[in-house]
Write an enzyme that holds these catalytic residues in place. Structure first.
Site, PDB file in Angstrom:
ATOM      1  N   PHE A  96       0.877  -1.315  -0.162  1.00  6.87           N
ATOM      2  CA  PHE A  96      -0.039   0.104  -0.268  1.00  6.87           C
ATOM      3  C   PHE A  96       1.082   1.322   0.082  1.00  6.87           C
ATOM      4  O   PHE A  96       1.714   1.292   1.114  1.00  6.87           O
ATOM      5  CB  PHE A  96      -0.994   0.171   1.196  1.00  6.87           C
ATOM      6  CG  PHE A  96      -1.921   1.198   1.146  1.00  6.87           C
ATOM      7  CD1 PHE A  96      -3.148   0.970   0.453  1.00  6.87           C
ATOM      8  CD2 PHE A  96      -1.534   2.328   1.590  1.00  6.87           C
ATOM      9  CE1 PHE A  96      -4.011   1.942   0.326  1.00  6.87           C
ATOM     10  CE2 PHE A  96      -2.552   3.447   1.745  1.00  6.87           C
ATOM     11  CZ  PHE A  96      -3.767   3.090   0.996  1.00  6.87           C
ATOM     12  N   LYS A 130       2.462  10.007   8.548  1.00  5.05           N
ATOM     13  CA  LYS A 130       1.891   9.418   9.619  1.00  5.05           C
ATOM     14  C   LYS A 130       2.372   9.844  11.109  1.00  5.05           C
ATOM     15  O   LYS A 130       2.325  10.869  11.544  1.00  5.05           O
ATOM     16  CB  LYS A 130       1.818   7.778   9.704  1.00  5.05           C
ATOM     17  CG  LYS A 130       0.900   7.330   8.606  1.00  5.05           C
ATOM     18  CD  LYS A 130       0.508   5.948   8.973  1.00  5.05           C
ATOM     19  CE  LYS A 130      -0.196   5.174   7.843  1.00  5.05           C
ATOM     20  NZ  LYS A 130      -1.567   5.785   7.399  1.00  5.05           N
ATOM     21  N   ASP A 134       9.136   2.538   1.520  1.00  2.00           N
ATOM     22  CA  ASP A 134       8.119   3.261   1.900  1.00  2.00           C
ATOM     23  C   ASP A 134       7.847   3.045   3.619  1.00  2.00           C
ATOM     24  O   ASP A 134       7.640   1.900   4.007  1.00  2.00           O
ATOM     25  CB  ASP A 134       6.719   2.899   1.322  1.00  2.00           C
ATOM     26  CG  ASP A 134       5.546   3.334   1.662  1.00  2.00           C
ATOM     27  OD1 ASP A 134       5.612   4.128   2.916  1.00  2.00           O
ATOM     28  OD2 ASP A 134       4.410   3.511   1.006  1.00  2.00           O
TER      29      ASP A 134
HETATM   30  C1  LIG Z   1       2.752   2.308   3.641  1.00  2.00           C
HETATM   31  C2  LIG Z   1       2.046   3.303   3.374  1.00  2.00           C
HETATM   32  N1  LIG Z   1       2.162   4.291   2.344  1.00  2.00           N
HETATM   33  C3  LIG Z   1       1.670   5.447   2.144  1.00  2.00           C
HETATM   34  C4  LIG Z   1       0.468   5.535   2.614  1.00  2.00           C
HETATM   35  C5  LIG Z   1      -0.331   6.696   2.402  1.00  2.00           C
HETATM   36  O1  LIG Z   1      -0.319   7.888   3.368  1.00  2.00           O
HETATM   37  P1  LIG Z   1      -1.449   9.064   3.526  1.00  2.00           P
HETATM   38  O2  LIG Z   1      -2.459   8.509   3.816  1.00  2.00           O
HETATM   39  O3  LIG Z   1      -0.760  10.069   4.394  1.00  2.00           O
HETATM   40  O4  LIG Z   1      -1.288   9.555   1.986  1.00  2.00           O
HETATM   41  C6  LIG Z   1       0.018   4.813   3.797  1.00  2.00           C
HETATM   42  C7  LIG Z   1      -1.323   4.994   4.595  1.00  2.00           C
HETATM   43  O5  LIG Z   1      -1.788   4.164   5.112  1.00  2.00           O
HETATM   44  C8  LIG Z   1       0.740   3.743   4.297  1.00  2.00           C
HETATM   45  O6  LIG Z   1       0.548   2.861   5.237  1.00  2.00           O
END
Ligand SMILES: Cc1ncc(COP(=O)(O)O)c(C=O)c1O
Length: 327
Positions: A67, A181, A152
């Site tokens: 994700f 986050k 990520d």
């Molecule tokens: C691993 C990862 N990358 C990217 C995102 C996206 O982040 P945002 O919701 O701040 O755009 C998330 C959100 O859950 C995530 O868990």
């Protein structure tokens, strides 16, 4: 004006300096969310090769069940059809391979591949960790093929896994990694962190953001980092993670439908052989605990980094009560 500009630069550079001093990155670009930080990472990987005069390197390999966000490019990077389907056609040039499968990764590389993008521990799809052997292998494969490695760390970064950054579990360093986050402790901020050799590809005007790195967000980030260090929250995450998994393992011994407890630090998943994750989530909520349900059979937990053994004990008691009703 002079004053506010000064404050702008000062909070931003203080936070960037803290991130750089405590990670493998040399430079930081601030964004407003995880998806936006990941968009920046994708753009940086592509422009890096363009600036080197290699125009046909643009494809990014990501993992199944990953994700990476909900913007069009990060949705295309995400390895879950359920999020992608309603928004097709997807942004092209993202390719997905299974987690912990080095052969599949090697097979997927072609002359247009520019980077591999991985969550060191997949969060949203139910806490699926990569293995040390895999991560070391991915680093080697990237080096051998001249590819950039992007991690990520939007979910697993900033102490969540018992280390300040998830990649520190694996003995490998990425060329680029992203944060969001926890960095803002509830206030929106994202960060694109990179080693100098790749960060240099972004020159003034190539990438930008009106609100990215604004003083309020960076002040929130500084307050978070201060609490993380002064209250030893990374150490707490590691210690409480071990305690939590130990208690959950005892429950696993008691309830046959618990098939696996997995994760690192305070990023923990419980896999069940029964399709009752939503029901368990609801019952936890009624007892005052927030847990996540992934699909039918995985419970995902990301408790606060300040969690105590007493907090964990009372959640375990709640689980015990709920599980005994289910049986
Ligand atoms: C691993 C990862 N990358 C990217 C995102 C996206 O982040 P945002 O919701 O701040 O755009 C998330 C959100 O859950 C995530 O868990």
């Amino acid at each position: 004006m002079h004053c506010s500009n000064y404050y702008y630069i000062e909070t931003q550079s203080k936070l960037a300096k803290l991130l750089v001093e405590n990670s493998c990155a040399d430079k930081v670009f601030f964004a407003n969310s995880g998806a936006e930080a990941n968009e920046g990472a994708i753009k940086l990987a592509r422009i890096y090769f363009k600036k080197k005069g290699i125009a046909d390197k643009f494809e990014i390999i990501t993992l199944e069940n990953s994700f990476h966000g909900r913007t069009l490019a990060t949705l295309a990077a995400t390895g879950q059809e359920k999020y992608q389907k309603p928004f097709s056609p997807l942004t092209p040039s993202f390719l997905r391979v299974p987690i912990n499968d080095l052969k599949a990764l090697e097979r997927a590389i072609n002359k247009t591949t520019c980077a591999v993008m991985i969550e060191p521990i997949q969060g949203e799809s139910g806490v699926n960790p990569t293995t040390v052997e895999y991560m070391k292998g991915v680093r080697e494969i990237c080096d051998k093929n001249g590819l950039l490695l992007i991690f990520d760390e939007v979910q697993c970064g900033i102490g969540r896994t018992g280390k300040l950054f998830g990649y520190q579990h694996f003995g490998v360093e990425p060329d680029i990694f992203t944060l969001a986050k926890a960095l803002g402790g509830g206030f929106p901020i994202g960060a694109l962190c990179a080693k100098d050799f790749v960060a240099k590809a972004f020159e003034p005007g190539d990438h930008g953001s009106t609100f990215g790195g604004n003083p309020l967000a960076c002040a929130a980030g500084l307050a978070v980092m201060d609490a993380i260090f002064s209250e030893k929250l990374v150490e707490n995450s590691e210690k409480m993670g071990v305690y939590f998994v130990d208690k959950l393992s005892q429950l696993k011994g008691k309830y046959g439908f618990i098939t696996e407890i997995r994760g690192k630090g305070l990023m923990i998943g419980i896999e069940l052989s029964i399709k009752k994750a939503a029901e368990i989530k609801k019952k936890c909520f009624e007892k005052g605990y927030l847990v996540g349900a992934v699909g039918d059979n995985i419970i995902r937990m990301l408790p606060p980094l300040i969690v105590t053994t007493a907090d964990i004990d009372s959640l375990i008691k709640a689980f015990d009560d709920i599980f005994s009703e289910i049986e």
